[in-house]
Design a protein around this motif. Structure first.
Motif, PDB file in Angstrom:
ATOM      1  N   ALA A 251       0.844  -1.211   0.000  1.00 43.93           N
ATOM      2  CA  ALA A 251       0.000   0.000   0.000  1.00 43.93           C
ATOM      3  C   ALA A 251       0.878   1.260   0.000  1.00 43.93           C
ATOM      4  CB  ALA A 251      -0.918   0.000   1.221  1.00 43.93           C
ATOM      5  N   ALA A 252       1.942   1.239   0.801  1.00 45.31           N
ATOM      6  CA  ALA A 252       2.819   2.417   0.869  1.00 45.31           C
ATOM      7  C   ALA A 252       3.544   2.632  -0.458  1.00 45.31           C
ATOM      8  CB  ALA A 252       3.830   2.247   2.003  1.00 45.31           C
ATOM      9  N   ALA A 253       4.007   1.535  -1.065  1.00 46.20           N
ATOM     10  CA  ALA A 253       4.721   1.644  -2.340  1.00 46.20           C
ATOM     11  C   ALA A 253       3.785   2.174  -3.431  1.00 46.20           C
ATOM     12  CB  ALA A 253       5.309   0.291  -2.739  1.00 46.20           C
ATOM     13  N   ALA A 254       2.552   1.641  -3.465  1.00 45.00           N
ATOM     14  CA  ALA A 254       1.601   2.089  -4.499  1.00 45.00           C
ATOM     15  C   ALA A 254       1.239   3.552  -4.317  1.00 45.00           C
ATOM     16  CB  ALA A 254       0.335   1.223  -4.460  1.00 45.00           C
ATOM     17  N   ALA A 255       1.329   4.029  -3.081  1.00 51.14           N
ATOM     18  CA  ALA A 255       1.015   5.441  -2.812  1.00 51.14           C
ATOM     19  C   ALA A 255       2.197   6.347  -3.145  1.00 51.14           C
ATOM     20  CB  ALA A 255       0.600   5.615  -1.353  1.00 51.14           C
ATOM     21  N   GLY A 256       3.293   5.750  -3.605  1.00 54.30           N
ATOM     22  CA  GLY A 256       4.393   6.568  -4.122  1.00 54.30           C
ATOM     23  C   GLY A 256       5.620   6.651  -3.242  1.00 54.30           C
ATOM     24  N   ALA A 257       5.634   5.939  -2.114  1.00 55.95           N
ATOM     25  CA  ALA A 257       6.789   6.021  -1.219  1.00 55.95           C
ATOM     26  C   ALA A 257       7.813   4.946  -1.572  1.00 55.95           C
ATOM     27  CB  ALA A 257       6.332   5.827   0.229  1.00 55.95           C
ATOM     28  N   HIS A 258       9.101   5.300  -1.470  1.00 53.37           N
ATOM     29  CA  HIS A 258      10.144   4.267  -1.585  1.00 53.37           C
ATOM     30  C   HIS A 258      10.048   3.417  -0.324  1.00 53.37           C
ATOM     31  CE1 HIS A 258      14.684   3.088  -1.904  1.00 53.37           C
ATOM     32  NE2 HIS A 258      13.873   2.068  -1.864  1.00 53.37           N
ATOM     33  N   THR A 259       9.594   2.174  -0.496  1.00 52.26           N
ATOM     34  CA  THR A 259       9.231   1.332   0.649  1.00 52.26           C
ATOM     35  C   THR A 259      10.020   0.047   0.638  1.00 52.26           C
ATOM     36  OG1 THR A 259       6.982   2.205   0.509  1.00 52.26           O
ATOM     37  CG2 THR A 259       7.282   0.172   1.782  1.00 52.26           C
ATOM     38  N   ALA A 260      10.679  -0.255   1.745  1.00 47.53           N
ATOM     39  CA  ALA A 260      11.401  -1.524   1.871  1.00 47.53           C
ATOM     40  C   ALA A 260      10.690  -2.418   2.876  1.00 47.53           C
ATOM     41  CB  ALA A 260      12.832  -1.263   2.334  1.00 47.53           C
ATOM     42  N   LEU A 261      10.610  -3.697   2.547  1.00 48.94           N
ATOM     43  CA  LEU A 261      10.062  -4.690   3.483  1.00 48.94           C
ATOM     44  C   LEU A 261      11.230  -5.497   4.041  1.00 48.94           C
ATOM     45  CD1 LEU A 261       7.793  -6.272   4.837  1.00 48.94           C
ATOM     46  CD2 LEU A 261       7.429  -7.487   2.695  1.00 48.94           C
TER      47      LEU A 261
ATOM     48  N   THR B 170      -2.637   1.940   7.395  1.00 52.19           N
ATOM     49  CA  THR B 170      -1.349   2.227   8.046  1.00 52.19           C
ATOM     50  C   THR B 170      -0.255   2.485   7.013  1.00 52.19           C
ATOM     51  OG1 THR B 170      -2.046   0.795   9.847  1.00 52.19           O
ATOM     52  CG2 THR B 170       0.277   1.370   9.781  1.00 52.19           C
ATOM     53  N   GLY B 171      -0.223   1.675   5.957  1.00 51.53           N
ATOM     54  CA  GLY B 171       0.815   1.822   4.939  1.00 51.53           C
ATOM     55  C   GLY B 171       0.742   3.169   4.246  1.00 51.53           C
ATOM     56  N   VAL B 172      -0.463   3.565   3.880  1.00 54.15           N
ATOM     57  CA  VAL B 172      -0.617   4.835   3.154  1.00 54.15           C
ATOM     58  C   VAL B 172      -0.411   6.022   4.091  1.00 54.15           C
ATOM     59  CG1 VAL B 172      -2.289   6.275   1.915  1.00 54.15           C
ATOM     60  CG2 VAL B 172      -1.984   3.865   1.306  1.00 54.15           C
ATOM     61  N   LEU B 173      -0.872   5.885   5.297  1.00 58.24           N
ATOM     62  CA  LEU B 173      -0.603   6.915   6.307  1.00 58.24           C
ATOM     63  C   LEU B 173       0.904   7.129   6.446  1.00 58.24           C
ATOM     64  CD1 LEU B 173      -1.221   8.487   8.979  1.00 58.24           C
ATOM     65  CD2 LEU B 173      -1.630   6.292  10.050  1.00 58.24           C
ATOM     66  N   ALA B 174       1.647   6.033   6.516  1.00 59.54           N
ATOM     67  CA  ALA B 174       3.112   6.122   6.644  1.00 59.54           C
ATOM     68  C   ALA B 174       3.712   6.785   5.404  1.00 59.54           C
ATOM     69  CB  ALA B 174       3.704   4.732   6.846  1.00 59.54           C
ATOM     70  N   ALA B 175       3.235   6.389   4.238  1.00 54.76           N
ATOM     71  CA  ALA B 175       3.761   6.969   2.990  1.00 54.76           C
ATOM     72  C   ALA B 175       3.536   8.476   2.961  1.00 54.76           C
ATOM     73  CB  ALA B 175       3.085   6.303   1.793  1.00 54.76           C
ATOM     74  N   ARG B 176       2.352   8.881   3.372  1.00 56.64           N
ATOM     75  CA  ARG B 176       2.033  10.312   3.336  1.00 56.64           C
ATOM     76  C   ARG B 176       2.804  11.091   4.402  1.00 56.64           C
ATOM     77  NH1 ARG B 176      -2.029  12.284  -0.599  1.00 56.64           N
ATOM     78  NH2 ARG B 176      -2.268  10.392  -1.820  1.00 56.64           N
TER      79      ARG B 176
END
Ligand SMILES: Nc1ncnc2c1ncn2[C@@H]1O[C@H](COP(=O)(O)OP(=O)(O)O)[C@@H](O)[C@H]1O
Ligand SMILES: O=C(O)C(=O)C[C@H](O)[C@H](O)COP(=O)(O)O
Length: 311
Positions: A39-49, A258-264
């Protein structure tokens, strides 16, 4: 790095009937950490798992799945051991019922040493949760280490308590939450799902106050279709849910939130704006099957927010 998520991605076998009757399952990939990362990656954040997956066929498929969804898989390490899985069906009342096949999985053996090479101090936002902390004592230590490292370097620590009775008990999960909360910038308990076992209340305001009393800087208490109660030392703010066009499956709505909140937050949004974006992403996630069936893009989130009246 904008967002670092730590946890256990899982193979998901889903059925639309109770698990006692199901004999045909749809295979996908989910788990709180993967749902939030995608969700965070799709919202545009560079996201590592950050995780360990099994040295089996599913481990390989999970990494490919995460990469295909734009997640940085540099720290998705393989084996030893098996990849965790769960089966989800409907219970007789229509609620989701989970059966886990994850005991002793590769991810449950993760510990602080596995995080040593991850540049946590460069992360803007860490997303961790109670499911990860409940997997094993070493996973709990890994969550603690990650929160201290990211927070200590000036990053934002988001912790979703996500209580699971099949993995832990209310006293054990509450003890961990109490220990961790002073290192947490934002707690995101669901109410009553997490608040009742962990904070002994089904009242959103009481739950939010309990989070602040534990030492968290802020709380976003999620309330399903009733939206989110946001609390910080500045006061309370109610953020309504964005109505879902239709609901296929509730799995992962909280993780998408949570993922998108974090990305934003990583992108510089103020907390209430980041929460609003999270509610839009959650509403979109409800329209897809499983935890990663429908993942909202940044454009879809913005379009939905523009169409939803502000309170
Ligand atoms: N039926 C629904 N309609 C619209 N939004 C929903 C619905 N259910 C959940 N959401 C959104 O997802 C967020 C998280 O859902 P919630 O059920 O509180 O958490 P969890 O999925 O972790 O149990 C909510 O705050 C809300 O924004
Ligand atoms: O239970 C686990 O360990 C899982 O990871 C299964 C699910 O994929 C998420 O937990 C769903 O979480 P919600 O956002 O609360 O719907």
């Amino acid at each position: 790095m904008d967002v670092v998520v730590i946890g256990e991605p899982l193979v998901e076998f889903s059925a639309s009937v109770p698990l006692t009757e199901a004999d045909t399952f749809h295979l996908s990939f989910s788990g709180d950490a993967l749902n939030a990362a995608v969700a965070a990656a799709a919202a545009g954040a560079h996201t590592a798992l950050v995780t360990l997956v099994g040295d089996d066929e599913f481990g390989e498929r999970l990494i490919a799945f995460a990469r295909g969804h734009g997640v940085d898989t540099t720290w998705m390490t393989r084996g030893p051991g098996s990849t965790g899985a769960y089966a989800v069906g409907a219970d007789p009342s229509g609620e989701r019922a989970f059966a886990y096949l994850r005991a002793g999985s590769a991810a449950s053996r993760m510990g602080p040493a596995d995080l040593a090479r991850v540049p946590l101090a460069q992360a803007s936002v860490l997303v961790a949760g109670g499911i990860t902390a409940a997997l094993s004592p070493s996973c709990a230590q890994a969550v603690r280490y990650a929160a201290e490292t990211v927070g200590g370097a000036g990053g934002t620590v988001v912790y979703d308590p996500n209580f699971r009775s099949r993995l832990t008990t209310p006293p054990a999960a509450t003890r961990f939450l109490t220990d961790l909360a002073p290192h947490v910038d934002l707690l995101t308990p669901s109410c009553p799902g997490d608040s009742l076992p962990l904070l002994a209340t089904a009242d959103p305001r009481e739950a939010a106050l309990a989070c602040l009393r534990l030492g968290a800087r802020a709380a976003a208490v999620t309330r399903g279709p009733d939206g989110v109660l946001l609390a910080s030392p500045d006061g309370f703010e109610h953020v309504p849910a964005v109505p879902a066009t239709h609901i296929v499956d509730q799995t992962g709505a909280g993780d998408a939130f949570t993922g998108v909140l974090a990305a934003r937050l990583a992108g510089g949004d103020r907390l209430p704006d980041a929460v609003r974006a999270g509610t839009a992403a959650a509403a979109i996630s409800l329209t897809g099957r499983g935890g990663t069936g429908t993942v909202a893009t940044a454009e879809q989130i913005d379009r939905l927010l523009a169409a939803s009246p502000r309170p």
